[in-house]
Design an enzyme around this catalytic site. Sequence first.
Site, mmCIF file in Angstrom:
data_model
loop_
_atom_site.group_PDB
_atom_site.id
_atom_site.type_symbol
_atom_site.label_atom_id
_atom_site.label_comp_id
_atom_site.label_asym_id
_atom_site.label_seq_id
_atom_site.Cartn_x
_atom_site.Cartn_y
_atom_site.Cartn_z
ATOM 1 N N LYS A 193 0.807 -1.223 0.000
ATOM 2 C CA LYS A 193 0.000 0.000 0.000
ATOM 3 C C LYS A 193 0.843 1.278 0.000
ATOM 4 C CE LYS A 193 -4.125 -1.987 2.091
ATOM 5 N NZ LYS A 193 -5.189 -1.849 3.106
ATOM 6 N N ASN A 214 -4.739 2.044 -1.731
ATOM 7 C CA ASN A 214 -5.269 0.686 -1.801
ATOM 8 C C ASN A 214 -6.127 0.455 -3.049
ATOM 9 O OD1 ASN A 214 -7.773 1.929 -1.172
ATOM 10 N ND2 ASN A 214 -8.441 0.126 -0.026
ATOM 11 N N ASP A 231 -9.891 2.566 2.023
ATOM 12 C CA ASP A 231 -9.887 2.237 3.455
ATOM 13 C C ASP A 231 -10.267 3.469 4.268
ATOM 14 O OD1 ASP A 231 -9.129 -0.394 3.096
ATOM 15 O OD2 ASP A 231 -6.992 -0.020 3.437
ATOM 16 N N GLY A 291 -2.547 -1.389 15.521
ATOM 17 C CA GLY A 291 -1.749 -1.618 14.328
ATOM 18 C C GLY A 291 -1.245 -0.314 13.755
ATOM 19 N N ALA A 292 -0.210 -0.421 12.907
ATOM 20 C CA ALA A 292 0.345 0.788 12.291
ATOM 21 C C ALA A 292 0.795 0.505 10.866
ATOM 22 C CB ALA A 292 1.509 1.324 13.131
ATOM 23 N N ASN A 304 0.821 0.079 18.617
ATOM 24 C CA ASN A 304 1.545 -0.911 17.825
ATOM 25 C C ASN A 304 2.690 -1.484 18.644
ATOM 26 O OD1 ASN A 304 1.646 -2.102 15.105
ATOM 27 N ND2 ASN A 304 3.722 -1.281 15.057
ATOM 28 N N ARG A 351 6.917 2.620 14.089
ATOM 29 C CA ARG A 351 6.000 2.746 12.944
ATOM 30 C C ARG A 351 4.869 3.715 13.259
ATOM 31 N NH1 ARG A 351 6.053 -0.721 8.731
ATOM 32 N NH2 ARG A 351 3.789 -0.555 8.466
#
Length: 495
Positions: A307, A328, A343, A367-368, A390, A395
Amino acid sequence: MNNSSSNFSLKKHTKSISRVASIIANNPDLARQQISQILAYADVIELRLDHWEKLQIADVAELCEEIDRPMILTLRSRSQGGQCQLDESDRLVWVEQLAKLKPAYIDLEWDVPIAFVSKLRAAYPSVQWIRSYHDFNQTPADLAALFQQVFQSNTDIYKLATFANSICDTLRFLIFLQKISQSHRVIGMTMGEYGSVSRILAPVVGSLLAYGSVNADTVSAPGQLTLAELTDIYHVQCLNRETKIYALLGDPVSQSPGHQYHNAHFTRSQKNAVYVKLHVCSAELAHAFSLCQQLPFYGFSVTMPHKETIVPLLDDLSVQSKSMQIVNTISREHDNYQGFNTDSMASVAILQREKIRISKARILILGAGGSAKAIAYALHEQGGEITLCNRTLARAQSFVAAYGGQCIDVETLFSYSDISYDVIINTLPADAFIAQCEDWPFPKATQNTAQLAMDIVLKPARTRFIEKAERAGWRCIGGDAFFAEQALLQLQIWQ
């Protein structure tokens, strides 16, 4: 019906593909049973006679009389990947016996003596001879030279099947097939995991036939799809040289339901298009994307880990994608490839639909990666108070430094589980969430707020994140809903 009296001719059917059912059975009764199972999907039946334990010409003749489809009779040699146990001279005697049945086609290997083939073509002019080449190890770098090696002027149809060791092998093969099919009647596919897409796109690049199996247990070559999959999911019988191709770029891609979602939409909307999945490793992304530009690809979905790395390969970006440098979705307009991010758009649309006041919301994102950053960017733009969590804090820190918000690591999240959030969004794959957050005491929902937990992960259908959130009293949205929202936005971009 006897195939010698069939009016079927590939010369008269160049605008659409003919679906071939490869019958892998060890006796005529089992072959008959498999044919009955697949007949509704098949335009042509191939009998792989090299798999029969006891070959009797009367049994073959009886099947040819019974089946109301053109027949390909194949007695494949071991040197070309077949199971025939006869020595070559005896095998060719059998081929001559099969020719006397006057089937629609006989598939014969490219290295059979030309004099033998010429004799049979003269004796049985109603039979179309397929001159086939198989390489179960590679797709040669010089496909034009390979074709010259196989070429013989008195051939009816050429069949090339090579093994793809990467998606680039398959894309190179499709480009070659697209060109050579303009001047020769050809059948072509690559084998193996990376070759399945070549069987779907066969009619788009001019291949005359698309081979499929009766079921997953009866494949005649690695990577072969079932005829039901080719028909019901990809509608291969409707594809042609004018078909537009759309594809998923990622590593892995097997978990994505995009092929089912998008192809169903194309069918409903009567759009001449097909959606496939391309398994592209990071090292081959640039090469694969350049090869795609030589084929009729008109749009792409992009998933992990591409991505961000796809961005430098594009000609233009939407305003939002340019700011976040995460894509994306790709749309082709003429020869211009523009990147978008659905997204981010999907996350905003879902939260608004769920009556979340984003400008007042405290939002935790687990998440990252590319999806997490795109969602964080969009919600931050809408005024949300964003926290990225994360395991590798660097990140998350790089994103926060560029766009604002705050970040914490998993251990800190565990320590402050009583922090109140309005929205929690998980972007961690199921195994990563379990490894990192299995012991996380998911914060209890408060009674006076409409707290929302959203997972963008598709598999399993009910993730551990959703289980934890439901037990804690949160409203939940699963990965299937998020996928559908962003996929719909992709289709709108591709219109």
